[in-house]
Design a protein around this motif. Structure first.
Motif, short mmCIF file in Angstrom:
data_model
loop_
_atom_site.label_atom_id
_atom_site.label_comp_id
_atom_site.label_asym_id
_atom_site.label_seq_id
_atom_site.Cartn_x
_atom_site.Cartn_y
_atom_site.Cartn_z
N GLY A 102 -5.42 -3.58 -9.25
CA GLY A 102 -4.60 -3.49 -10.46
C GLY A 102 -3.24 -2.88 -10.18
N ALA A 103 -3.20 -1.85 -9.33
CA ALA A 103 -1.92 -1.23 -8.96
C ALA A 103 -1.04 -2.22 -8.20
N ALA A 104 -1.64 -3.01 -7.32
CA ALA A 104 -0.88 -4.02 -6.58
C ALA A 104 -0.35 -5.11 -7.52
N LEU A 105 -1.15 -5.48 -8.51
CA LEU A 105 -0.69 -6.47 -9.50
C LEU A 105 0.51 -5.94 -10.29
N ARG A 106 0.45 -4.69 -10.68
CA ARG A 106 1.57 -4.10 -11.42
C ARG A 106 2.83 -4.06 -10.56
N LEU A 107 2.69 -3.73 -9.28
CA LEU A 107 3.83 -3.75 -8.37
C LEU A 107 4.36 -5.17 -8.24
N ALA A 159 0.83 -1.21 0.00
CA ALA A 159 0.00 0.00 0.00
C ALA A 159 0.86 1.25 0.00
N ASN A 160 1.95 1.24 0.73
CA ASN A 160 2.81 2.41 0.83
C ASN A 160 3.57 2.65 -0.46
N VAL A 161 4.09 1.59 -1.06
CA VAL A 161 4.84 1.75 -2.31
C VAL A 161 3.91 2.18 -3.44
N VAL A 162 2.75 1.55 -3.55
CA VAL A 162 1.78 1.94 -4.58
C VAL A 162 1.35 3.39 -4.37
N GLY A 163 1.10 3.77 -3.13
CA GLY A 163 0.62 5.12 -2.84
C GLY A 163 1.66 6.20 -2.99
N SER A 164 2.92 5.82 -3.19
CA SER A 164 3.99 6.82 -3.31
C SER A 164 4.03 7.50 -4.67
N VAL A 165 3.28 6.97 -5.63
CA VAL A 165 3.27 7.56 -6.98
C VAL A 165 1.82 7.90 -7.34
N PRO A 166 1.52 9.18 -7.53
CA PRO A 166 0.13 9.59 -7.83
C PRO A 166 -0.24 9.32 -9.29
N ASP A 167 -0.41 8.03 -9.62
CA ASP A 167 -0.69 7.65 -11.00
C ASP A 167 -2.12 7.16 -11.20
N GLY A 168 -3.01 7.47 -10.26
CA GLY A 168 -4.40 7.03 -10.36
C GLY A 168 -4.65 5.67 -9.71
N TRP A 169 -3.72 5.18 -8.91
CA TRP A 169 -3.83 3.88 -8.27
C TRP A 169 -5.12 3.73 -7.48
N TRP A 170 -5.66 4.83 -6.95
CA TRP A 170 -6.85 4.79 -6.10
C TRP A 170 -8.09 4.35 -6.87
N ARG A 171 -8.05 4.44 -8.19
CA ARG A 171 -9.20 3.99 -9.00
C ARG A 171 -9.21 2.47 -9.17
N ASP A 172 -8.05 1.83 -9.01
CA ASP A 172 -7.94 0.39 -9.17
C ASP A 172 -6.81 -0.12 -8.28
N ARG A 173 -7.11 -0.26 -7.01
CA ARG A 173 -6.08 -0.66 -6.03
C ARG A 173 -5.52 -2.05 -6.33
#
Length: 123
Positions: A27-32, A11-25
């Protein structure tokens, strides 16, 4: 000598880049998770591979599957508490936690872990 353990605060690493991760948490975790696959063999700039990688996920990202080389720990409640549990159970091996969370950093350093910031993970 055992392989170092790299524990990633998803959550912290994903949240460190404001790339719209909040719309698809999830999906952002999968990319990480997918970016971490190379880390298992290459390591980080100051942590040569191979390393064992554990990605700790929580909330809406909790149900992502693991991938080859990346273990996914699903936090039942607090992701920080799950990270502390992983670090506590690592024994004598070298542990590096990736997070920018100050309180979590304090907790894992007290257990003997080293800490890196989110920018240590390749983009």
């Amino acid at each position: 000598m055992s392989v170092p353990l790299l524990v990633v605060d998803g959550a912290n690493v994903v949240g460190s880049v404001p790339d719209g991760w909040w719309r698809d948490r999830a999906g952002a975790a999968l990319r990480l998770r997918d970016r971490l696959t190379d880390v298992t063999t290459k390591g980080l700039a100051d942590l040569p591979g191979p390393v064992e990688v554990v990605l700790v996920v929580e909330g809406r990202a909790r149900n992502i599957p693991p991938s080859p080389g990346v273990r996914v720990e699903r936090a039942p409640a607090s992701g920080d508490d799950a990270i502390v549990d992983v670090v506590s159970s690592a024994g004598d091996r070298q542990v590096v936690v990736v997070t920018a969370d100050r309180e979590l950093r304090r907790r894992v350093i007290a257990l003997g872990a080293d800490v890196r910031g989110p920018s240590s993970i390749p983009r």
